[in-house]
Design a protein around this motif. Sequence first.
Motif, PDB file in Angstrom:
ATOM      1  N   VAL A   1      59.236 -43.873  70.725  1.00  0.00           N
ATOM      2  CA  VAL A   1      58.484 -42.676  71.421  1.00  0.00           C
ATOM      3  C   VAL A   1      57.865 -43.022  72.444  1.00  0.00           C
ATOM      4  N   CYS A   2      57.152 -44.480  72.558  1.00  0.00           N
ATOM      5  CA  CYS A   2      56.746 -44.933  73.769  1.00  0.00           C
ATOM      6  C   CYS A   2      57.652 -45.080  74.758  1.00  0.00           C
ATOM      7  N   LEU A   3      59.043 -45.333  74.740  1.00  0.00           N
ATOM      8  CA  LEU A   3      60.050 -45.087  75.664  1.00  0.00           C
ATOM      9  C   LEU A   3      60.327 -43.765  76.141  1.00  0.00           C
ATOM     10  N   GLY A   4      60.013 -42.895  75.349  1.00  0.00           N
ATOM     11  CA  GLY A   4      60.520 -41.356  75.600  1.00  0.00           C
ATOM     12  C   GLY A   4      59.350 -40.839  76.451  1.00  0.00           C
ATOM     13  N   GLY A   5      57.995 -41.519  76.075  1.00  0.00           N
ATOM     14  CA  GLY A   5      56.901 -40.887  77.096  1.00  0.00           C
ATOM     15  C   GLY A   5      57.101 -41.612  78.460  1.00  0.00           C
ATOM     16  N   ALA A   6      57.527 -42.963  78.656  1.00  0.00           N
ATOM     17  CA  ALA A   6      57.831 -43.629  79.899  1.00  0.00           C
ATOM     18  C   ALA A   6      58.759 -42.768  80.835  1.00  0.00           C
ATOM     19  N   ASN A   7      60.126 -42.315  79.952  1.00  0.00           N
ATOM     20  CA  ASN A   7      60.951 -41.434  80.551  1.00  0.00           C
ATOM     21  C   ASN A   7      60.539 -40.317  81.192  1.00  0.00           C
ATOM     22  N   HIS A   8      59.670 -39.774  80.278  1.00  0.00           N
ATOM     23  CA  HIS A   8      59.086 -38.473  81.023  1.00  0.00           C
ATOM     24  C   HIS A   8      58.210 -38.763  82.431  1.00  0.00           C
ATOM     25  N   ILE A   9      57.531 -39.662  82.114  1.00  0.00           N
ATOM     26  CA  ILE A   9      56.689 -39.908  83.328  1.00  0.00           C
ATOM     27  C   ILE A   9      57.315 -40.125  84.671  1.00  0.00           C
ATOM     28  N   LEU A  10      58.724 -40.728  84.398  1.00  0.00           N
ATOM     29  CA  LEU A  10      59.589 -41.273  85.665  1.00  0.00           C
ATOM     30  C   LEU A  10      60.218 -39.697  86.181  1.00  0.00           C
ATOM     31  N   THR A  11      60.320 -39.038  85.180  1.00  0.00           N
ATOM     32  CA  THR A  11      61.211 -37.635  85.659  1.00  0.00           C
ATOM     33  C   THR A  11      60.300 -36.816  86.306  1.00  0.00           C
ATOM     34  N   THR A  12      58.954 -37.010  86.125  1.00  0.00           N
ATOM     35  CA  THR A  12      58.012 -36.232  86.973  1.00  0.00           C
ATOM     36  C   THR A  12      57.918 -36.581  88.390  1.00  0.00           C
ATOM     37  N   LEU A  13      58.406 -37.655  88.835  1.00  0.00           N
ATOM     38  CA  LEU A  13      58.080 -38.305  90.023  1.00  0.00           C
ATOM     39  C   LEU A  13      58.713 -37.624  91.076  1.00  0.00           C
ATOM     40  N   PRO A  14      60.171 -37.351  90.948  1.00  0.00           N
ATOM     41  CA  PRO A  14      60.798 -36.685  92.123  1.00  0.00           C
ATOM     42  C   PRO A  14      60.227 -35.227  92.461  1.00  0.00           C
ATOM     43  N   ASP A  15      59.822 -34.753  91.437  1.00  0.00           N
ATOM     44  CA  ASP A  15      59.180 -33.212  91.568  1.00  0.00           C
ATOM     45  C   ASP A  15      57.765 -33.055  91.812  1.00  0.00           C
ATOM     46  N   ARG A  16      57.165 -34.174  92.114  1.00  0.00           N
ATOM     47  CA  ARG A  16      55.543 -34.183  92.208  1.00  0.00           C
ATOM     48  C   ARG A  16      55.296 -33.282  93.331  1.00  0.00           C
ATOM     49  N   ALA A  17      55.945 -33.282  94.408  1.00  0.00           N
ATOM     50  CA  ALA A  17      55.248 -32.459  95.632  1.00  0.00           C
ATOM     51  C   ALA A  17      55.408 -30.787  95.109  1.00  0.00           C
ATOM     52  N   ALA A  18      56.671 -30.433  94.849  1.00  0.00           N
ATOM     53  CA  ALA A  18      56.875 -29.187  94.339  1.00  0.00           C
ATOM     54  C   ALA A  18      55.937 -28.873  93.151  1.00  0.00           C
TER      55      ALA A  18
END
Length: 251
Positions: free
Chosen positions: A188-205
């Motif tokens: 679950v912790c790894l899944g949370g880290a993965n989610h954090i990383l997926t939010t980075l490219p879309d941050r501006a939008a």
Amino acid sequence: MGAVAAWVQALRPLAQANLATPLICGAALAWQHHPGPPSTPVMLMIAAGLGFTALAQPCIVFLNDIHDADADADNHAPTPFSGGSRVLVEGKLSRRALQTATALCAGVFLSASALFGFFAHRPVTPAFALLTLALSWMYSAPPFRGSMGRAGLWLQAAGTGAVLPLLGGYLVTGELPSLPLGVVLTLVCLGGANHILTTLPDRAADLRVRKRTYAVRYGPVTARRHAVQIVLAVTICTPWVLQFSRPVGSV
């Protein structure tokens, strides 16, 4: 050919890695922690699990495209792993077509899970399918729309860190729980880290459409640091967790 290419684009084939990997990981870990040989050949059940993720994928990505179209339209720097499939933004498919396809795929997914569960003596499989669809709906669709804020992290972590690994283990062992609690928590912790990383490219939008994703709330530098810290902590704890977690079914 243009219509076929549009549907392939909408399917986002690379997204399968986010679904298949935790399922295979859960199957392998459950086989290690479960006493006695599996009742069914492991590779056959892993193949069935990959069929599960393949049928779940269109339901997940189509639903996300439908309800995230505004943010995707405002995202001018999409990547192969973020920013949606772009089929609605680029006008290649209509919203109605995606909605119809989502309903059809969900019906096929649930029906196939029920038939497999019955014939393969894995009766809980349809419950996993329902839970997968429920988490996807809560992540993307109103009124919950977890992807808009903090809940998105927990929903993705639960889906990729708990539901899919537990399903992989269940398919191999035929029993629940199929993984020790400590193993599930690390996943679950790894899944949370993965989610954090997926939010980075879309941050501006996401910032422009007032999403409150992890990268928006904490900024890209802090978000990256937190993701790395989580992965490092899991890496350090994994040998201990695997060694001392009580095998499933043991007294």
